[in-house]
Design a protein around this motif. Structure first.
Motif, PDB file in Angstrom:
ATOM      1  N   LEU A  15      -7.640   8.980   2.605  1.00  0.00           N
ATOM      2  CA  LEU A  15      -9.046   9.345   2.806  1.00  0.00           C
ATOM      3  C   LEU A  15      -9.623   9.807   1.472  1.00  0.00           C
ATOM      4  CD1 LEU A  15     -11.502  10.057   4.606  1.00  0.00           C
ATOM      5  CD2 LEU A  15     -10.419  12.291   4.996  1.00  0.00           C
ATOM      6  N   VAL A  16     -10.758   9.243   1.112  1.00  0.00           N
ATOM      7  CA  VAL A  16     -11.390   9.590  -0.157  1.00  0.00           C
ATOM      8  C   VAL A  16     -12.904   9.639   0.046  1.00  0.00           C
ATOM      9  CG1 VAL A  16     -11.503   7.177  -0.922  1.00  0.00           C
ATOM     10  CG2 VAL A  16     -11.458   9.015  -2.625  1.00  0.00           C
ATOM     11  N   GLN A  17     -13.546  10.481  -0.724  1.00  0.00           N
ATOM     12  CA  GLN A  17     -15.003  10.574  -0.637  1.00  0.00           C
ATOM     13  C   GLN A  17     -15.667   9.412  -1.357  1.00  0.00           C
ATOM     14  OE1 GLN A  17     -16.144  14.455  -2.114  1.00  0.00           O
ATOM     15  NE2 GLN A  17     -15.706  15.421  -0.142  1.00  0.00           N
ATOM     16  N   PRO A  18     -16.874   9.060  -0.972  1.00  0.00           N
ATOM     17  CA  PRO A  18     -17.604   8.020  -1.704  1.00  0.00           C
ATOM     18  C   PRO A  18     -17.673   8.331  -3.190  1.00  0.00           C
ATOM     19  CG  PRO A  18     -18.740   8.539   0.330  1.00  0.00           C
ATOM     20  CD  PRO A  18     -17.638   9.549   0.195  1.00  0.00           C
ATOM     21  N   GLY A  19     -17.445   7.300  -3.985  1.00  0.00           N
ATOM     22  CA  GLY A  19     -17.402   7.467  -5.432  1.00  0.00           C
ATOM     23  C   GLY A  19     -16.027   7.759  -5.970  1.00  0.00           C
ATOM     24  N   GLY A  20     -15.097   8.040  -5.093  1.00  0.00           N
ATOM     25  CA  GLY A  20     -13.738   8.371  -5.516  1.00  0.00           C
ATOM     26  C   GLY A  20     -12.907   7.149  -5.857  1.00  0.00           C
ATOM     27  N   SER A  21     -11.647   7.410  -6.196  1.00  0.00           N
ATOM     28  CA  SER A  21     -10.728   6.352  -6.616  1.00  0.00           C
ATOM     29  C   SER A  21      -9.402   6.456  -5.866  1.00  0.00           C
ATOM     30  CB  SER A  21     -10.447   6.460  -8.123  1.00  0.00           C
ATOM     31  OG  SER A  21     -11.612   6.278  -8.888  1.00  0.00           O
ATOM     32  N   LEU A  22      -8.776   5.321  -5.723  1.00  0.00           N
ATOM     33  CA  LEU A  22      -7.414   5.235  -5.196  1.00  0.00           C
ATOM     34  C   LEU A  22      -6.700   4.123  -5.951  1.00  0.00           C
ATOM     35  CD1 LEU A  22      -7.866   5.412  -1.303  1.00  0.00           C
ATOM     36  CD2 LEU A  22      -6.799   7.156  -2.733  1.00  0.00           C
ATOM     37  N   ARG A  23      -5.388   4.246  -6.042  1.00  0.00           N
ATOM     38  CA  ARG A  23      -4.582   3.148  -6.578  1.00  0.00           C
ATOM     39  C   ARG A  23      -3.566   2.744  -5.520  1.00  0.00           C
ATOM     40  NH1 ARG A  23      -0.520   2.373 -11.772  1.00  0.00           N
ATOM     41  NH2 ARG A  23       0.878   3.640 -10.486  1.00  0.00           N
ATOM     42  N   LEU A  24      -3.685   1.506  -5.089  1.00  0.00           N
ATOM     43  CA  LEU A  24      -2.736   0.961  -4.128  1.00  0.00           C
ATOM     44  C   LEU A  24      -1.585   0.289  -4.869  1.00  0.00           C
ATOM     45  CD1 LEU A  24      -5.131  -0.710  -1.526  1.00  0.00           C
ATOM     46  CD2 LEU A  24      -4.390   1.676  -1.681  1.00  0.00           C
ATOM     47  N   SER A  25      -0.410   0.394  -4.279  1.00  0.00           N
ATOM     48  CA  SER A  25       0.771  -0.271  -4.821  1.00  0.00           C
ATOM     49  C   SER A  25       1.335  -1.218  -3.780  1.00  0.00           C
ATOM     50  CB  SER A  25       1.842   0.749  -5.205  1.00  0.00           C
ATOM     51  OG  SER A  25       1.391   1.615  -6.221  1.00  0.00           O
ATOM     52  N   CYS A  26       1.883  -2.308  -4.272  1.00  0.00           N
ATOM     53  CA  CYS A  26       2.544  -3.302  -3.422  1.00  0.00           C
ATOM     54  C   CYS A  26       3.920  -3.530  -4.017  1.00  0.00           C
ATOM     55  CB  CYS A  26       1.728  -4.582  -3.404  1.00  0.00           C
ATOM     56  SG  CYS A  26       2.567  -5.990  -2.633  1.00  0.00           S
ATOM     57  N   ALA A  27       4.929  -3.027  -3.343  1.00  0.00           N
ATOM     58  CA  ALA A  27       6.288  -3.137  -3.844  1.00  0.00           C
ATOM     59  C   ALA A  27       7.083  -4.093  -2.968  1.00  0.00           C
ATOM     60  CB  ALA A  27       6.959  -1.767  -3.856  1.00  0.00           C
ATOM     61  N   ALA A  28       7.913  -4.889  -3.621  1.00  0.00           N
ATOM     62  CA  ALA A  28       8.693  -5.883  -2.891  1.00  0.00           C
ATOM     63  C   ALA A  28      10.182  -5.646  -3.066  1.00  0.00           C
ATOM     64  CB  ALA A  28       8.343  -7.290  -3.368  1.00  0.00           C
ATOM     65  N   SER A  29      10.920  -5.951  -2.017  1.00  0.00           N
ATOM     66  CA  SER A  29      12.373  -5.955  -2.094  1.00  0.00           C
ATOM     67  C   SER A  29      12.879  -7.191  -1.364  1.00  0.00           C
ATOM     68  CB  SER A  29      12.962  -4.686  -1.471  1.00  0.00           C
ATOM     69  OG  SER A  29      12.576  -4.567  -0.128  1.00  0.00           O
TER      70      SER A  29
END
Length: 124
Positions: free
Chosen positions: A11-25
């Motif tokens: 959950l983030v406020q408008p204008g905020g940032s997130l970094r998604l990660s996609c890890a594989a095995s």
């Protein structure tokens, strides 16, 4: 066992940032194009961004251009999606998917392995 796992949502406020990660095995990503898709309630799955196997070609949906940035670290078998300037309309479940070839597209039909998704909610 092949696994694609997304993380970094929240959950983030408008204008905020997130970094998604996609890890594989169980699979090596370095020869595969990788894409991020998202699906909001009641809407079709939408291509957000993709990156070629070598990382030299990147594509973005018009709705996220200039705000989202895709990158990959083949040594870590991981792909990232940096999301800045988040808007309420970015709220969705975000999925990572791998293609059986090195060139990318935003067509879900071009991708064979999918993660379970990570929820991104943009709200004040």
């Amino acid at each position: 066992q092949l696994q694609i796992v997304e993380s970094g949502g929240g959950l983030v406020q408008p204008g905020g940032s997130l970094r998604l990660s996609c890890a594989a095995s169980g699979i090596t990503l370095e020869k595969s194009a990788i894409a991020w898709f998202r699906q909001a309630p009641g809407k079709e799955r939408e291509g957000v961004s993709c990156i070629s196997s070598g990382g030299g070609n990147k594509y973005y949906a018009d709705s996220v251009k200039g705000r989202f940035y895709i990158s990959r670290d083949n040594a870590k078998n991981t792909v990232y999606l940096q999301m800045n300037g988040l808007k309420p309309e970015d709220t969705a479940v975000y999925y990572c998917a791998t293609a059986p070839w090195g060139w990318g597209s935003l067509n879900p039909a071009d991708y064979e392995y999918w993660g379970q998704g990570t929820q991104v909610t943009v709200s004040s």
